[in-house]
Design a protein around this motif. Structure first.
Motif, PDB file in Angstrom:
ATOM      1  N   THR A 133       0.860  -1.190   0.000  1.00  0.00           N
ATOM      2  CA  THR A 133       0.000   0.000   0.000  1.00  0.00           C
ATOM      3  C   THR A 133       0.893   1.236   0.000  1.00  0.00           C
ATOM      4  O   THR A 133       2.100   1.140   0.276  1.00  0.00           O
ATOM      5  CB  THR A 133      -0.921   0.018   1.233  1.00  0.00           C
ATOM      6  N   ALA A 145      -2.590   8.479  -7.460  1.00  0.00           N
ATOM      7  CA  ALA A 145      -3.366   7.306  -7.010  1.00  0.00           C
ATOM      8  C   ALA A 145      -3.560   6.331  -8.169  1.00  0.00           C
ATOM      9  O   ALA A 145      -3.446   5.103  -7.989  1.00  0.00           O
ATOM     10  CB  ALA A 145      -4.709   7.745  -6.450  1.00  0.00           C
ATOM     11  N   LEU A 146      -3.821   6.860  -9.356  1.00  0.00           N
ATOM     12  CA  LEU A 146      -4.034   5.966 -10.507  1.00  0.00           C
ATOM     13  C   LEU A 146      -2.734   5.259 -10.908  1.00  0.00           C
ATOM     14  O   LEU A 146      -2.737   4.075 -11.253  1.00  0.00           O
ATOM     15  CB  LEU A 146      -4.625   6.744 -11.692  1.00  0.00           C
ATOM     16  N   GLN A 149      -2.195   2.556  -8.315  1.00  0.00           N
ATOM     17  CA  GLN A 149      -3.119   1.435  -8.567  1.00  0.00           C
ATOM     18  C   GLN A 149      -2.614   0.586  -9.739  1.00  0.00           C
ATOM     19  O   GLN A 149      -2.524  -0.644  -9.634  1.00  0.00           O
ATOM     20  CB  GLN A 149      -4.504   1.988  -8.868  1.00  0.00           C
ATOM     21  N   ASP A 150      -2.253   1.251 -10.828  1.00  0.00           N
ATOM     22  CA  ASP A 150      -1.797   0.514 -12.017  1.00  0.00           C
ATOM     23  C   ASP A 150      -0.487  -0.228 -11.748  1.00  0.00           C
ATOM     24  O   ASP A 150      -0.194  -1.239 -12.393  1.00  0.00           O
ATOM     25  CB  ASP A 150      -1.605   1.460 -13.211  1.00  0.00           C
ATOM     26  N   SER A 154      -2.301  -2.526  -3.414  1.00  0.00           N
ATOM     27  CA  SER A 154      -3.577  -3.112  -2.981  1.00  0.00           C
ATOM     28  C   SER A 154      -4.525  -2.084  -2.398  1.00  0.00           C
ATOM     29  O   SER A 154      -5.731  -2.327  -2.331  1.00  0.00           O
ATOM     30  CB  SER A 154      -3.309  -4.179  -1.915  1.00  0.00           C
ATOM     31  N   ALA A 155      -4.006  -0.982  -1.894  1.00  0.00           N
ATOM     32  CA  ALA A 155      -4.839   0.089  -1.332  1.00  0.00           C
ATOM     33  C   ALA A 155      -3.991   1.348  -1.223  1.00  0.00           C
ATOM     34  O   ALA A 155      -2.748   1.287  -1.307  1.00  0.00           O
ATOM     35  CB  ALA A 155      -5.376  -0.297   0.047  1.00  0.00           C
ATOM     36  N   ILE A 156      -4.699   2.467  -1.048  1.00  0.00           N
ATOM     37  CA  ILE A 156      -4.009   3.758  -0.906  1.00  0.00           C
ATOM     38  C   ILE A 156      -4.595   4.489   0.286  1.00  0.00           C
ATOM     39  O   ILE A 156      -5.818   4.500   0.475  1.00  0.00           O
ATOM     40  CB  ILE A 156      -4.196   4.605  -2.196  1.00  0.00           C
ATOM     41  N   LEU A 183     -11.098   5.250  -8.261  1.00  0.00           N
ATOM     42  CA  LEU A 183     -10.235   4.112  -7.902  1.00  0.00           C
ATOM     43  C   LEU A 183     -10.990   2.796  -7.821  1.00  0.00           C
ATOM     44  O   LEU A 183     -12.143   2.771  -7.398  1.00  0.00           O
ATOM     45  CB  LEU A 183      -9.615   4.361  -6.521  1.00  0.00           C
ATOM     46  N   LYS A 184     -10.297   1.713  -8.181  1.00  0.00           N
ATOM     47  CA  LYS A 184     -10.889   0.380  -8.020  1.00  0.00           C
ATOM     48  C   LYS A 184     -10.416  -0.248  -6.707  1.00  0.00           C
ATOM     49  O   LYS A 184     -11.104  -1.044  -6.101  1.00  0.00           O
ATOM     50  CB  LYS A 184     -10.481  -0.519  -9.181  1.00  0.00           C
ATOM     51  N   ILE A 185      -9.201   0.095  -6.295  1.00  0.00           N
ATOM     52  CA  ILE A 185      -8.675  -0.457  -5.037  1.00  0.00           C
ATOM     53  C   ILE A 185      -9.190   0.401  -3.862  1.00  0.00           C
ATOM     54  O   ILE A 185      -9.593   1.547  -4.067  1.00  0.00           O
ATOM     55  CB  ILE A 185      -7.126  -0.527  -5.046  1.00  0.00           C
ATOM     56  N   LEU A 187      -9.684   2.936  -0.838  1.00  0.00           N
ATOM     57  CA  LEU A 187      -9.083   4.214  -0.459  1.00  0.00           C
ATOM     58  C   LEU A 187      -9.333   4.449   1.035  1.00  0.00           C
ATOM     59  O   LEU A 187     -10.477   4.410   1.498  1.00  0.00           O
ATOM     60  CB  LEU A 187      -9.683   5.359  -1.276  1.00  0.00           C
TER      61      LEU A 187
END
Ligand SMILES: Cc1cc2nc3c(=O)[nH]c(=O)nc-3n(C[C@H](O)[C@H](O)[C@H](O)COP(=O)(O)O)c2cc1C
Length: 230
Positions: A133, A145-146, A149-150, A154-156, A183-185, A187
């Motif tokens: 993370t 953040a993107l 993620q890419d 696993s999380a931010i 975001l998909k992961i 936050l």
């Protein structure tokens, strides 16, 4: 597999405070996840005594995120590997605004170097078998953040305050909302949670609420937030 759905209330990394005893207290009051203070990756690799002390943990505090910082990717990778057996999560500090850390290209200095963010996160993710993370600040938050993620994080955790503001001024919760939308992961929202009610408000806009100074002063905030969430 780490179950992020179970993580709602988080004790922030706070240098000088979040040692084993304090983290156990936070757990006792209901924190779902605790962080070590930031540990210098270079000191870990060199086996420095104070780094070894900062790496101490107790089984009862799991899950624990161990936070590392540094400006050199190869050193960050080595430190992450040394921590992965102990830690449930390896967290990379990209938020600390201390001048001496930024001068060596570590912590918040990384927020302004998108390519290095990508390379560092990719390298640490590839090196360990634990979730990685990253804790960031408001500066270029969505872009960073993107990228994170890419790169496989696993999380931010987003401390929604700009580097220039240090620890004063107001955290921008609208920014947390905006980043969360993209975001998909998971936050983890951070900044200015002062009461249990604030933590509940944060959980309306983010996947988890990370509490720093208010919990240092009053760790029972986790118990009160948990009661409100029932
Ligand atoms: C004394 C102090 C030490 C801190 N140490 C760390 C640290 O080691 N790593 C980190 O990522 N953030 C650190 N932070 C930032 C906190 O984790 C948190 O992001 C910040 O205090 C905002 O949350 P709050 O408004 O709930 O306090 C520190 C903050 C303070 C005040």
């Amino acid at each position: 597999m780490f179950d992020w759905k179970k993580i709602k209330l988080v004790m922030a990394p706070v240098e000088g405070y979040t040692d084993v005893r304090f983290r156990l207290l936070c757990k006792h009051y209901g924190a779902d996840l605790v962080y070590s203070e930031r540990i210098n990756a270079n000191a870990i690799v060199r086996g420095n005594k104070s780094a070894m002390k900062a790496m101490e943990m107790a089984e009862a505090e799991r899950p624990i995120a161990m936070q590392i910082f540094g400006g050199k990717i190869d050193v960050m990778v080595k430190a992450a590997k040394m921590l992965e057996e102990k830690a449930d999560i390896i967290d990379i500090n990209m938020g600390c605004p201390a001048k001496n850390s930024m001068k060596i290209g570590a912590c918040a200095a990384l927020l302004f170097k998108p390519k290095k963010i990508q390379e560092m996160v990719e390298a640490v993710v590839a090196a360990v078998n634990k979730p990685v993370t990253v804790k960031i600040r408001a500066d270029h938050a969505l872009r960073n953040a993107l990228i994170i993620q890419d790169a496989g994080a696993s999380a931010i955790a987003l401390h929604a305050r700009y580097v220039k503001d240090g620890y004063s001024g107001k955290a921008d919760w609208d920014l947390i909302k905006d980043v969360k939308k993209e975001l998909k992961i998971p936050l983890i929202g951070n900044g200015d949670i002062r009461t249990a009610e604030d933590a509940v408000e944060m959980l309306k806009i983010a996947d988890a609420a990370m509490i720093g100074r208010a919990a240092v002063k009053y760790p029972k905030i986790f118990y009160e937030a948990r009661e409100l969430l029932k």
